[in-house]
Design a protein around this motif. Structure first.
Motif, mmCIF file in Angstrom:
data_model
loop_
_atom_site.group_PDB
_atom_site.id
_atom_site.type_symbol
_atom_site.label_atom_id
_atom_site.label_comp_id
_atom_site.label_asym_id
_atom_site.label_seq_id
_atom_site.Cartn_x
_atom_site.Cartn_y
_atom_site.Cartn_z
ATOM 1 N N ARG A 57 0.835 -1.206 0.000
ATOM 2 C CA ARG A 57 0.000 0.000 0.000
ATOM 3 C C ARG A 57 0.867 1.253 0.000
ATOM 4 O O ARG A 57 0.622 2.196 -0.759
ATOM 5 C CB ARG A 57 -0.920 0.005 1.225
ATOM 6 C CG ARG A 57 -1.837 1.234 1.288
ATOM 7 C CD ARG A 57 -2.337 1.465 2.692
ATOM 8 N NE ARG A 57 -1.255 1.792 3.618
ATOM 9 C CZ ARG A 57 -0.672 2.989 3.700
ATOM 10 N NH1 ARG A 57 -1.056 3.971 2.913
ATOM 11 N NH2 ARG A 57 0.313 3.198 4.556
ATOM 12 N N ALA A 126 -1.289 -3.353 -7.814
ATOM 13 C CA ALA A 126 -1.964 -4.004 -6.700
ATOM 14 C C ALA A 126 -1.938 -5.522 -6.861
ATOM 15 O O ALA A 126 -1.753 -6.263 -5.889
ATOM 16 C CB ALA A 126 -3.405 -3.501 -6.602
ATOM 17 N N ALA A 131 -1.413 -5.711 -2.794
ATOM 18 C CA ALA A 131 -2.041 -4.678 -1.970
ATOM 19 C C ALA A 131 -3.552 -4.830 -2.004
ATOM 20 O O ALA A 131 -4.122 -5.204 -3.036
ATOM 21 C CB ALA A 131 -1.655 -3.288 -2.473
ATOM 22 N N TRP A 216 -7.088 5.022 -0.030
ATOM 23 C CA TRP A 216 -6.613 3.643 -0.186
ATOM 24 C C TRP A 216 -6.816 2.822 1.084
ATOM 25 O O TRP A 216 -7.316 1.699 1.030
ATOM 26 C CB TRP A 216 -5.132 3.634 -0.561
ATOM 27 C CG TRP A 216 -4.742 2.337 -1.221
ATOM 28 C CD1 TRP A 216 -4.746 1.102 -0.652
ATOM 29 C CD2 TRP A 216 -4.365 2.163 -2.575
ATOM 30 N NE1 TRP A 216 -4.378 0.151 -1.558
ATOM 31 C CE2 TRP A 216 -4.131 0.775 -2.753
ATOM 32 C CE3 TRP A 216 -4.177 3.032 -3.644
ATOM 33 C CZ2 TRP A 216 -3.732 0.253 -3.985
ATOM 34 C CZ3 TRP A 216 -3.769 2.507 -4.858
ATOM 35 C CH2 TRP A 216 -3.545 1.135 -5.022
ATOM 36 N N SER A 217 -6.451 3.379 2.203
ATOM 37 C CA SER A 217 -6.461 2.571 3.430
ATOM 38 C C SER A 217 -7.620 2.882 4.363
ATOM 39 O O SER A 217 -7.899 2.106 5.272
ATOM 40 C CB SER A 217 -5.140 2.782 4.190
ATOM 41 O OG SER A 217 -4.989 4.141 4.547
#
Length: 253
Positions: A57, A126, A131, A216-217
């Motif tokens: 990530r 990814a 990820a 993203w997270s």
């Protein structure tokens, strides 16, 4: 500058012309296309994390930042300087195209290339790095799209202080280094000492990278996201004002 206008037809024509010039310049094209990919592999070796997913990530978010900096910022600096010194900007300005169309048309190919590279990075990167998928794609996209006018404006502003195409890399280097080290491309700014972290949060691309990381997270609070949005919008407005005030349409003598 004259009144801001944005005619899609003229903008597309300017973008096509700039893309043709970009394709003919092998050195510039290689920097725009190959450099970001190589930087992602470099990031993969230097970014650490608590696990494979966290490392992946961090690598991909850093890769997105590098694409934005290298393609949307550093590449248009050379383009603006070259078109200015060749009197292209002066001739365009004497025609129907408005100032905003000329500036946006010059940066348009770089923005499109960056979006394509980021899409490929998110998909292929990814899959290769393992990820997890972005938890909030809309927030991720918002951060990327906000970076386009910000960095294109920064490129136009940097070109005003650049005497030649040969020195474009040098004048663009300070912002590149400060952003790469302080805006969270290589590591979360929270890991920095308190005062340094507070200063780094105010850097031009820090708000964008905060939105990218949150998209993203996930896990970012409303106050943090609001701060990122306000910082990004403030820098866009400051950049627009500075470009209107200092951008050079005439060759430097």
């Amino acid at each position: 500058m004259n009144a801001p206008t944005l005619n899609p037809g003229r903008l597309a024509a300017l973008g096509r012309s700039e893309l043709t010039l970009l394709v003919r310049n092998r050195a510039t094209l290689s920097v725009a296309v190959l450099m970001p990919a190589s930087m992602v592999f470099f990031l993969r070796t230097v970014v650490g994390g608590d696990g494979a997913a966290e490392t992946a990530r961090a690598t991909l978010t850093g890769g997105i930042g590098m694409v934005l900096l290298l393609v949307v910022y550093m590449n248009p600096v050379s383009a603006y300087v070259a078109r200015r010194e060749e009197l292209v900007l002066k001739r365009l300005r004497s025609g129907e195209a408005g100032d905003l169309e000329i500036l946006a048309g010059t940066a348009l190919p770089a923005a499109v290339i960056a979006l394509v590279q980021i899409a490929a990075l998110v998909a292929a990167g990814a899959a290769a790095l393992g990820a997890p998928a972005p938890r909030n794609p809309a927030l991720l996209l918002a951060g990327i799209l906000a970076a386009l006018p910000l960095l294109a404006g920064m490129a136009a502003l940097t070109s005003a202080f650049t005497r030649s195409v040969e020195t474009a890399g040098l004048t663009a280097l300070p912002l590149f280094l400060v952003t790469a080290l302080g805006s969270g491309l290589f590591a979360d700014p929270d890991a920095l000492p308190g005062t340094v972290a507070s200063v780094c949060e105010l850097l031009p691309l820090s708000g964008v990278m905060a939105l990218v990381r949150a998209g993203w997270s996930g896990g970012a609070g409303g106050y943090e996201l609001l701060g990122a949005v306000v910082t990004t919008l403030a820098w866009i407005m400051v950049t627009v004002f500075a470009v209107q005030r200092w951008f050079r349409w005439e060759p430097r003598r």
